[in-house]
Write a protein that holds these residues in place. Structure first.
Motif, PDB file in Angstrom:
ATOM      1  N   ASN A  68       0.804  -1.218   0.000  1.00 36.67           N
ATOM      2  CA  ASN A  68       0.000   0.000   0.000  1.00 36.67           C
ATOM      3  C   ASN A  68       0.841   1.274   0.000  1.00 36.67           C
ATOM      4  OD1 ASN A  68      -2.607  -1.248   0.067  1.00 36.67           O
ATOM      5  ND2 ASN A  68      -2.136  -1.853   2.160  1.00 36.67           N
ATOM      6  N   HIS A  69       2.159   1.127  -0.135  1.00 34.36           N
ATOM      7  CA  HIS A  69       3.065   2.283  -0.195  1.00 34.36           C
ATOM      8  C   HIS A  69       2.669   3.294   0.876  1.00 34.36           C
ATOM      9  CE1 HIS A  69       4.952   0.562  -3.692  1.00 34.36           C
ATOM     10  NE2 HIS A  69       3.735   0.172  -4.015  1.00 34.36           N
ATOM     11  N   CYS A  70       2.633   2.764   2.091  1.00 33.29           N
ATOM     12  CA  CYS A  70       2.130   3.504   3.247  1.00 33.29           C
ATOM     13  C   CYS A  70       2.858   4.829   3.459  1.00 33.29           C
ATOM     14  CB  CYS A  70       2.253   2.653   4.501  1.00 33.29           C
ATOM     15  SG  CYS A  70       1.304   1.127   4.411  1.00 33.29           S
ATOM     16  N   GLN A  71       2.121   5.769   4.010  1.00 37.67           N
ATOM     17  CA  GLN A  71       2.718   7.061   4.324  1.00 37.67           C
ATOM     18  C   GLN A  71       3.653   6.944   5.520  1.00 37.67           C
ATOM     19  OE1 GLN A  71      -0.460  10.247   3.967  1.00 37.67           O
ATOM     20  NE2 GLN A  71      -1.632   8.365   3.630  1.00 37.67           N
ATOM     21  N   ASP A  72       3.424   5.956   6.378  1.00 36.50           N
ATOM     22  CA  ASP A  72       4.274   5.725   7.539  1.00 36.50           C
ATOM     23  C   ASP A  72       4.621   4.230   7.585  1.00 36.50           C
ATOM     24  OD1 ASP A  72       5.669   6.250   9.837  1.00 36.50           O
ATOM     25  OD2 ASP A  72       3.908   6.322  11.131  1.00 36.50           O
ATOM     26  N   PRO A  73       5.455   3.756   6.645  1.00 35.60           N
ATOM     27  CA  PRO A  73       5.691   2.312   6.505  1.00 35.60           C
ATOM     28  C   PRO A  73       6.494   1.703   7.644  1.00 35.60           C
ATOM     29  CG  PRO A  73       7.062   3.549   4.964  1.00 35.60           C
ATOM     30  CD  PRO A  73       6.186   4.545   5.660  1.00 35.60           C
ATOM     31  N   VAL A  74       5.909   0.717   8.317  1.00 39.14           N
ATOM     32  CA  VAL A  74       6.614   0.042   9.405  1.00 39.14           C
ATOM     33  C   VAL A  74       7.712  -0.870   8.869  1.00 39.14           C
ATOM     34  CG1 VAL A  74       4.756   0.177  11.095  1.00 39.14           C
ATOM     35  CG2 VAL A  74       4.850  -1.770   9.554  1.00 39.14           C
ATOM     36  N   CYS A  75       7.586  -1.315   7.641  1.00 45.67           N
ATOM     37  CA  CYS A  75       8.636  -2.147   7.043  1.00 45.67           C
ATOM     38  C   CYS A  75       9.936  -1.350   6.951  1.00 45.67           C
ATOM     39  CB  CYS A  75       8.214  -2.661   5.674  1.00 45.67           C
ATOM     40  SG  CYS A  75       7.842  -1.374   4.454  1.00 45.67           S
ATOM     41  N   LEU A  76       9.844  -0.099   6.572  1.00 41.76           N
ATOM     42  CA  LEU A  76      11.008   0.777   6.453  1.00 41.76           C
ATOM     43  C   LEU A  76      11.644   1.014   7.822  1.00 41.76           C
ATOM     44  CD1 LEU A  76      11.325   3.919   4.265  1.00 41.76           C
ATOM     45  CD2 LEU A  76      11.943   4.045   6.663  1.00 41.76           C
ATOM     46  N   LYS A  77      10.814   1.282   8.813  1.00 44.42           N
ATOM     47  CA  LYS A  77      11.314   1.558  10.166  1.00 44.42           C
ATOM     48  C   LYS A  77      12.051   0.359  10.763  1.00 44.42           C
ATOM     49  CE  LYS A  77       7.669   4.762  11.540  1.00 44.42           C
ATOM     50  NZ  LYS A  77       6.515   4.935  12.429  1.00 44.42           N
ATOM     51  N   ASN A  78      11.673  -0.848  10.356  1.00 44.06           N
ATOM     52  CA  ASN A  78      12.235  -2.055  10.957  1.00 44.06           C
ATOM     53  C   ASN A  78      13.255  -2.773  10.081  1.00 44.06           C
ATOM     54  OD1 ASN A  78      10.695  -2.540  13.628  1.00 44.06           O
ATOM     55  ND2 ASN A  78       9.116  -1.923  12.184  1.00 44.06           N
ATOM     56  N   CYS A  79      13.655  -2.174   8.970  1.00 42.96           N
ATOM     57  CA  CYS A  79      14.645  -2.804   8.084  1.00 42.96           C
ATOM     58  C   CYS A  79      16.049  -2.508   8.618  1.00 42.96           C
ATOM     59  CB  CYS A  79      14.500  -2.283   6.664  1.00 42.96           C
ATOM     60  SG  CYS A  79      15.714  -2.973   5.518  1.00 42.96           S
ATOM     61  N   PRO A  80      16.779  -3.530   9.067  1.00 42.78           N
ATOM     62  CA  PRO A  80      18.088  -3.283   9.677  1.00 42.78           C
ATOM     63  C   PRO A  80      19.184  -2.902   8.674  1.00 42.78           C
ATOM     64  CG  PRO A  80      17.668  -5.641   9.562  1.00 42.78           C
ATOM     65  CD  PRO A  80      16.419  -4.954   9.100  1.00 42.78           C
ATOM     66  N   SER A  81      18.999  -3.207   7.404  1.00 40.42           N
ATOM     67  CA  SER A  81      20.042  -2.934   6.413  1.00 40.42           C
ATOM     68  C   SER A  81      19.803  -1.656   5.616  1.00 40.42           C
ATOM     69  CB  SER A  81      20.169  -4.114   5.443  1.00 40.42           C
ATOM     70  OG  SER A  81      18.999  -4.225   4.651  1.00 40.42           O
ATOM     71  N   GLY A  82      18.655  -0.998   5.837  1.00 37.11           N
ATOM     72  CA  GLY A  82      18.338   0.205   5.067  1.00 37.11           C
ATOM     73  C   GLY A  82      17.935  -0.093   3.632  1.00 37.11           C
ATOM     74  N   GLY A  91       6.495   9.016  -2.935  1.00 40.50           N
ATOM     75  CA  GLY A  91       6.125   8.157  -1.815  1.00 40.50           C
ATOM     76  C   GLY A  91       6.146   6.668  -2.090  1.00 40.50           C
ATOM     77  N   ILE A  92       6.699   6.255  -3.235  1.00 41.04           N
ATOM     78  CA  ILE A  92       6.763   4.824  -3.533  1.00 41.04           C
ATOM     79  C   ILE A  92       7.770   4.161  -2.591  1.00 41.04           C
ATOM     80  CG2 ILE A  92       7.495   3.106  -5.235  1.00 41.04           C
ATOM     81  CD1 ILE A  92       6.375   4.935  -7.409  1.00 41.04           C
ATOM     82  N   VAL A  93       7.340   3.068  -1.957  1.00 42.29           N
ATOM     83  CA  VAL A  93       8.188   2.298  -1.055  1.00 42.29           C
ATOM     84  C   VAL A  93       8.736   1.106  -1.845  1.00 42.29           C
ATOM     85  CG1 VAL A  93       8.276   0.985   1.096  1.00 42.29           C
ATOM     86  CG2 VAL A  93       6.790   2.994   0.923  1.00 42.29           C
ATOM     87  N   PHE A  94      10.053   0.940  -1.843  1.00 34.62           N
ATOM     88  CA  PHE A  94      10.664  -0.142  -2.615  1.00 34.62           C
ATOM     89  C   PHE A  94      11.811  -0.759  -1.833  1.00 34.62           C
ATOM     90  CE2 PHE A  94      13.082   3.604  -3.581  1.00 34.62           C
ATOM     91  CZ  PHE A  94      14.394   3.165  -3.735  1.00 34.62           C
ATOM     92  N   ILE A  95      12.258  -1.932  -2.285  1.00 37.94           N
ATOM     93  CA  ILE A  95      13.365  -2.644  -1.644  1.00 37.94           C
ATOM     94  C   ILE A  95      14.578  -2.585  -2.559  1.00 37.94           C
ATOM     95  CG2 ILE A  95      14.190  -4.856  -0.740  1.00 37.94           C
ATOM     96  CD1 ILE A  95      11.270  -5.589  -0.125  1.00 37.94           C
ATOM     97  N   ASP A  96      15.662  -2.005  -2.069  1.00 37.05           N
ATOM     98  CA  ASP A  96      16.935  -1.968  -2.783  1.00 37.05           C
ATOM     99  C   ASP A  96      17.550  -3.362  -2.685  1.00 37.05           C
ATOM    100  OD1 ASP A  96      19.585  -1.721  -3.586  1.00 37.05           O
ATOM    101  OD2 ASP A  96      19.847   0.248  -2.665  1.00 37.05           O
ATOM    102  N   GLN A  97      17.547  -4.079  -3.800  1.00 40.34           N
ATOM    103  CA  GLN A  97      18.013  -5.463  -3.804  1.00 40.34           C
ATOM    104  C   GLN A  97      19.489  -5.597  -3.459  1.00 40.34           C
ATOM    105  OE1 GLN A  97      15.928  -8.472  -4.498  1.00 40.34           O
ATOM    106  NE2 GLN A  97      14.643  -6.830  -3.708  1.00 40.34           N
ATOM    107  N   GLU A  98      20.274  -4.561  -3.709  1.00 42.11           N
ATOM    108  CA  GLU A  98      21.701  -4.596  -3.363  1.00 42.11           C
ATOM    109  C   GLU A  98      21.910  -4.589  -1.850  1.00 42.11           C
ATOM    110  OE1 GLU A  98      24.232  -4.925  -5.616  1.00 42.11           O
ATOM    111  OE2 GLU A  98      22.603  -5.183  -7.063  1.00 42.11           O
ATOM    112  N   ARG A  99      21.031  -3.924  -1.128  1.00 40.91           N
ATOM    113  CA  ARG A  99      21.167  -3.808   0.330  1.00 40.91           C
ATOM    114  C   ARG A  99      20.432  -4.897   1.094  1.00 40.91           C
ATOM    115  NH1 ARG A  99      20.502   2.489   2.128  1.00 40.91           N
ATOM    116  NH2 ARG A  99      22.270   3.315   0.992  1.00 40.91           N
ATOM    117  N   CYS A 100      19.430  -5.521   0.484  1.00 42.01           N
ATOM    118  CA  CYS A 100      18.605  -6.501   1.193  1.00 42.01           C
ATOM    119  C   CYS A 100      19.434  -7.712   1.610  1.00 42.01           C
ATOM    120  CB  CYS A 100      17.443  -6.948   0.298  1.00 42.01           C
ATOM    121  SG  CYS A 100      16.355  -8.151   1.098  1.00 42.01           S
ATOM    122  N   VAL A 101      19.261  -8.121   2.869  1.00 41.60           N
ATOM    123  CA  VAL A 101      19.962  -9.297   3.390  1.00 41.60           C
ATOM    124  C   VAL A 101      19.013 -10.483   3.594  1.00 41.60           C
ATOM    125  CG1 VAL A 101      21.816  -7.952   4.455  1.00 41.60           C
ATOM    126  CG2 VAL A 101      19.754  -8.458   5.788  1.00 41.60           C
ATOM    127  N   GLY A 102      17.743 -10.298   3.217  1.00 42.57           N
ATOM    128  CA  GLY A 102      16.775 -11.394   3.300  1.00 42.57           C
ATOM    129  C   GLY A 102      16.422 -11.815   4.706  1.00 42.57           C
TER     130      GLY A 102
END
Length: 197
Positions: A68-82, A91-102
């Motif tokens: 839902n590309h939230c205005q206050d995304p909890v996924c972003l707040k809790n991602c340890p790798s940024g 406001g598009i929320v996306f995952i940088d595949q280079e930084r993702c540690v799975g």
């Protein structure tokens, strides 16, 4: 100033055909079990008989939902790798595949179940609003694929002006925490609170 993009879903006429789900899965070449857009069916009700007359209140409706590309995304707040980022311009929320540690932290915190693990590359993935298509002035693939034209996208404030502000219906968690960029015209049996507009 951010012009937050969002989705509009006219649920009241959705037939549950899953074309949006299939188009998204195909476009993103997703592994088995991975879905960036999910269509779920909800059904129930009962019936009763008075004399020879049978009365019923049986219902069925479908819910098509992605990130839902939230205005206050909890996924972003809790991602340890940024790895999870929110574009300032739209406001598009996306995952940088280079930084993702799975690590699954985003999946564990997202109330909508949007982030999905790809066992092939060991990374998380989710709807990125079809950023590549948007850059070519094309709509997200789910929007383009819907045969009944029940999905739209646009600036969230404009969608709300046109269609109202309902973003929580039966089958969805509370929207208070994340403020999803989503507007829904609900099916009559999916209305969370009959007094809600």
């Amino acid at each position: 100033m951010t012009k937050q993009l969002g989705f509009y879903y006219q649920q009241e006429h959705c037939s549950g055909c899953c074309t949006c789900q299939v188009a998204c899965k195909d476009k993103n070449d997703l592994e088995g079990g991975q879905l960036f857009r999910k269509v779920k069916e909800f059904s129930g009700g009962d019936y009763w008989q008075i004399g020879k007359i049978v009365h019923q209140n049986i219902y069925a409706f479908w819910l098509s939902v992605s990130c839902n590309h939230c205005q206050d995304p909890v996924c972003l707040k809790n991602c340890p790798s940024g790895a999870i980022q929110k574009r300032p311009a739209d406001g598009i929320v996306f995952i940088d595949q280079e930084r993702c540690v799975g690590c699954h932290s985003c999946a564990e915190n997202c109330p909508y179940g949007a982030p999905q693990f790809n066992p092939k590359n060991g990374k998380m993935g989710k709807c990125d609003f079809c950023r590549g298509l948007l850059a070519e002035s094309k709509p997200p693939v789910c929007v383009a694929a819907c045969p009944l034209r029940l999905l739209e996208y646009g600036q969230l404030d404009e969608l709300r002006q046109t269609y109202g502000s309902t973003s929580r219906i039966q089958g969805m968690p509370s929207s208070d925490l994340t403020k999803p960029s989503l507007v829904i015209t609900p099916h009559r049996d999916a209305i969370w609170n009959k007094t809600e507009t």
